[in-house]
Design a protein around this motif. Structure first.
Motif, short mmCIF file in Angstrom:
data_model
loop_
_atom_site.label_atom_id
_atom_site.label_comp_id
_atom_site.label_asym_id
_atom_site.label_seq_id
_atom_site.Cartn_x
_atom_site.Cartn_y
_atom_site.Cartn_z
N TYR A 196 0.77 -1.12 0.07
CA TYR A 196 0.14 -0.08 0.12
C TYR A 196 0.72 1.23 0.07
N HIS A 197 1.93 1.25 0.80
CA HIS A 197 2.79 2.40 0.63
C HIS A 197 4.16 2.35 -0.17
N LEU A 198 4.11 1.21 -0.99
CA LEU A 198 5.31 1.15 -2.04
C LEU A 198 6.64 1.42 -1.27
N GLY A 199 6.73 0.93 -0.08
CA GLY A 199 8.02 0.85 0.77
C GLY A 199 8.68 -0.33 1.00
N LYS A 200 9.16 -0.44 2.09
CA LYS A 200 9.84 -1.78 2.45
C LYS A 200 9.96 -1.96 3.80
N LEU A 201 9.83 -3.16 4.49
CA LEU A 201 9.87 -3.58 5.91
C LEU A 201 10.84 -4.79 5.97
N GLN A 202 11.91 -4.66 6.59
CA GLN A 202 12.86 -5.42 6.86
C GLN A 202 13.55 -5.89 8.28
N LEU A 203 13.96 -6.84 8.65
CA LEU A 203 14.51 -7.28 9.85
C LEU A 203 15.94 -6.75 9.60
N LYS A 204 16.43 -5.54 9.94
CA LYS A 204 17.88 -5.01 9.92
C LYS A 204 18.83 -5.92 10.52
N TRP A 205 18.53 -6.01 11.85
CA TRP A 205 19.71 -6.67 12.83
C TRP A 205 18.85 -7.20 13.91
N THR A 206 19.38 -8.47 14.35
CA THR A 206 18.95 -9.27 15.64
C THR A 206 20.10 -9.99 16.19
N GLU A 207 20.16 -9.98 17.31
CA GLU A 207 21.18 -10.89 18.14
C GLU A 207 20.53 -11.35 19.24
N VAL A 208 20.67 -12.89 19.66
CA VAL A 208 19.92 -13.45 20.73
C VAL A 208 20.48 -12.74 21.93
N ASN A 209 19.58 -12.46 22.88
CA ASN A 209 19.58 -11.78 24.13
C ASN A 209 20.22 -10.43 24.10
N LYS A 210 19.99 -9.89 22.88
CA LYS A 210 20.60 -8.19 22.78
C LYS A 210 19.59 -7.51 22.24
N GLY A 211 18.78 -8.08 21.26
CA GLY A 211 17.54 -7.34 20.61
C GLY A 211 17.44 -7.49 19.18
N SER A 212 16.53 -6.50 18.53
CA SER A 212 16.34 -6.42 17.18
C SER A 212 16.21 -5.16 16.88
N THR A 213 16.32 -5.03 15.36
CA THR A 213 16.08 -3.71 14.83
C THR A 213 15.28 -4.25 13.48
N PHE A 214 14.06 -3.40 13.31
CA PHE A 214 13.26 -3.65 12.04
C PHE A 214 13.36 -2.21 11.47
N ARG A 215 13.69 -2.23 10.25
CA ARG A 215 13.56 -0.79 9.44
C ARG A 215 12.20 -0.65 8.43
N ILE A 216 11.78 0.35 8.46
CA ILE A 216 10.64 0.72 7.54
C ILE A 216 11.46 1.65 6.70
N THR A 217 11.40 1.60 5.26
CA THR A 217 11.73 2.45 4.31
C THR A 217 10.61 3.19 3.43
N LEU A 218 10.50 4.23 3.61
CA LEU A 218 9.19 4.78 2.73
C LEU A 218 9.89 5.99 1.74
N PRO A 219 8.97 5.94 0.75
CA PRO A 219 9.59 6.92 -0.56
C PRO A 219 9.54 8.40 0.05
N ASN A 220 10.42 9.34 -0.21
CA ASN A 220 10.54 10.70 0.25
C ASN A 220 9.43 11.46 -0.72
N PRO A 221 8.06 11.90 -0.39
CA PRO A 221 7.55 12.71 -1.33
C PRO A 221 8.13 13.70 -1.95
N THR A 222 8.12 14.13 -3.27
CA THR A 222 8.81 15.07 -3.84
C THR A 222 7.53 16.38 -3.83
N GLU A 223 8.13 17.40 -3.66
CA GLU A 223 6.90 18.65 -3.78
C GLU A 223 6.30 18.92 -4.89
N GLU A 224 5.05 19.27 -5.30
CA GLU A 224 4.30 19.43 -6.39
C GLU A 224 4.90 20.69 -6.92
N VAL A 225 5.14 20.79 -8.29
CA VAL A 225 5.50 21.93 -8.89
C VAL A 225 4.18 22.70 -9.18
#
Length: 406
Positions: free
Chosen positions: A377-406
């Motif tokens: 729906y948002h044409l982005g990306k969701l990924q598991l960026k980093w994880t380590e047992v007993n230390k934690g996890s990082t999920f990254r959401i990437t979204l397009p940067n909307p350009t200003e309308e001319v």
């Protein structure tokens, strides 16, 4: 009740077996190709032996003609010649004791002199030798001569036939896999859309009733206003959930929203509904009032699913860090990091799979829905960026940067 359970759990079980189905499909394809290869190899070996016998007969006839006396059995000679003529496909080069070359079943250009013809046949002899057929030795008594032979066109085709058949099997397997994946995604989409629409429809009627009751309670002086206000907040929350399901069951409308304000607003709502031992820290490295094209209700759902999973991973105590910054290729990234138990390496590839959950009571749909909302729906990306047992996890959401309308 029974129908609902059956409708939901059957597809999930099916998708959980997806990996085994892929492995089984690949193994069947390999088995088919191996059987074809074995069968053709046996056929090639028999044909190769038959061609060798023909050349041995050819050599025997030449030796017989060259060494026989005038009283030789002429019928034997003609019988051998008849069988030799049956060979019109096997290329043969006969090298006599002096090194002179003669050939059979080799197309030779019209040369003006013998030297050019011999040079051409030497080149052909080198090609035949590369085919690794052992030359046949002819003992003429006074000298030894050799018959070199190559493989017929039929034998060459049969050698490549298993490879071509393997390619065909792989192509069919690839097309079958694409069709299977497409059918699976289409069925999965129907499950999500049907479930979402039905949920939104079922919630709509009691919500309307609850809203009316709250209005009645507001007019009653005997009811504590604070209780009515909290009830109104819960009804508003249910209305938000209904809107989410309604949006995921159709094509959602995206609007430009200030990203930092949107996340702060939702996190403030979430903080009072989770353990007080969980700290949520938000840091933004974006320009002030940075906007993104999102559907507010669905995007909040993504943040909620990831954050609630983080709270569960930390057993209700720890730190959730949310970092907003500019990414590569005109994108905006949102990193959500926790200090929880992390994810086992064997499970990192399955965290977004439907039905996968490490919780006993989990449906395993939260991250699956979040990924679909971000990517479909948002044409982005969701990924598991980093994880380590007993230390934690990082999920990254990437979204397009909307350009200003001319």
């Amino acid at each position: 009740m029974f129908k609902g359970k059956f409708y939901i759990t059957l597809p999930l079980a099916f998708y959980n077996r997806d990996t085994w189905l892929k492995v089984a499909f690949i193994l069947v394809s390999i088995l088919m190709a191996s059987f074809s290869w074995y069968f053709t190899d046996r056929l090639v070996s028999k044909l190769e032996e038959r061609e060798k016998q023909q050349i041995e007969l050819y050599a025997e006839t030449i030796r017989y003609v060259m060494t026989s006396d005038e009283n030789a059995d002429i019928n034997f000679f003609f019988e051998r010649i008849k069988k030799i003529n049956e060979n019109n496909t096997i290329p043969v080069i006969w090298k006599d004791g002096s090194g002179h070359l003669n050939s059979n079943n080799i197309e030779i250009p019209n040369f003006n002199n013998t030297e050019d013809r011999q040079k051409f046949l030497k080149g052909k002899l080198d090609e035949i030798i590369l085919e690794n057929n052992k030359p046949i030795e002819m003992d003429m008594g006074f000298q030894k001569e050799y018959i070199y032979y190559g493989n017929s066109n039929l034998l060459k085709l049969l050698r490549y036939y298993p490879l071509s058949q393997l390619v065909v099997v792989l192509i069919l397997g690839f097309l079958g896999y694409i069709f299977f994946s497409y059918s699976r995604r289409a069925e999965q989409n129907r499950v999500w859309v049907g479930l979402a629409k039905e949920t939104a429809h079922q919630l709509g009627t009691p919500l309307s009733s609850l809203t009316a009751w709250i209005e009645i309670l507001k007019e009653n002086p005997n009811v504590n206003p604070e209780i009515v206000e909290e009830l109104a907040k819960d009804v508003q929350r249910l209305d938000t959930i209904t809107t989410r399901f309604s949006n995921i069951g159709s094509t959602p409308i995206l609007k430009k929203e200030p990203l930092e304000d949107l996340i702060h607003g939702f996190i403030n709502y979430l903080k009072i509904r989770i353990s007080s031992k969980v700290t949520i820290d938000i840091q933004s490295h974006l320009p002030p009032n940075q906007q993104v094209n999102v559907n507010k209700y669905l995007f909040e759902w993504v943040i909620e699913n990831i954050c609630k999973n983080a709270v569960d991973a930390m057993s209700g105590a720890g730190l959730i860090s949310i970092r907003l910054k500019e990414g590569k290729n005109n994108t905006i990234t949102i990193d959500i990091e926790d200090t929880g138990k992390g994810i086992l390496p064997k499970n990192t590839s399955k965290v977004f799979a439907p039905g996968f959950s490490t919780k006993k009571r989990g449906w395993g749909l939260g991250l699956t829905l979040a990924k679909r909302i971000v990517e479909n729906y948002h044409l982005g990306k969701l990924q598991l960026k980093w994880t380590e047992v007993n230390k934690g996890s990082t999920f990254r959401i990437t979204l397009p940067n909307p350009t200003e309308e001319v």
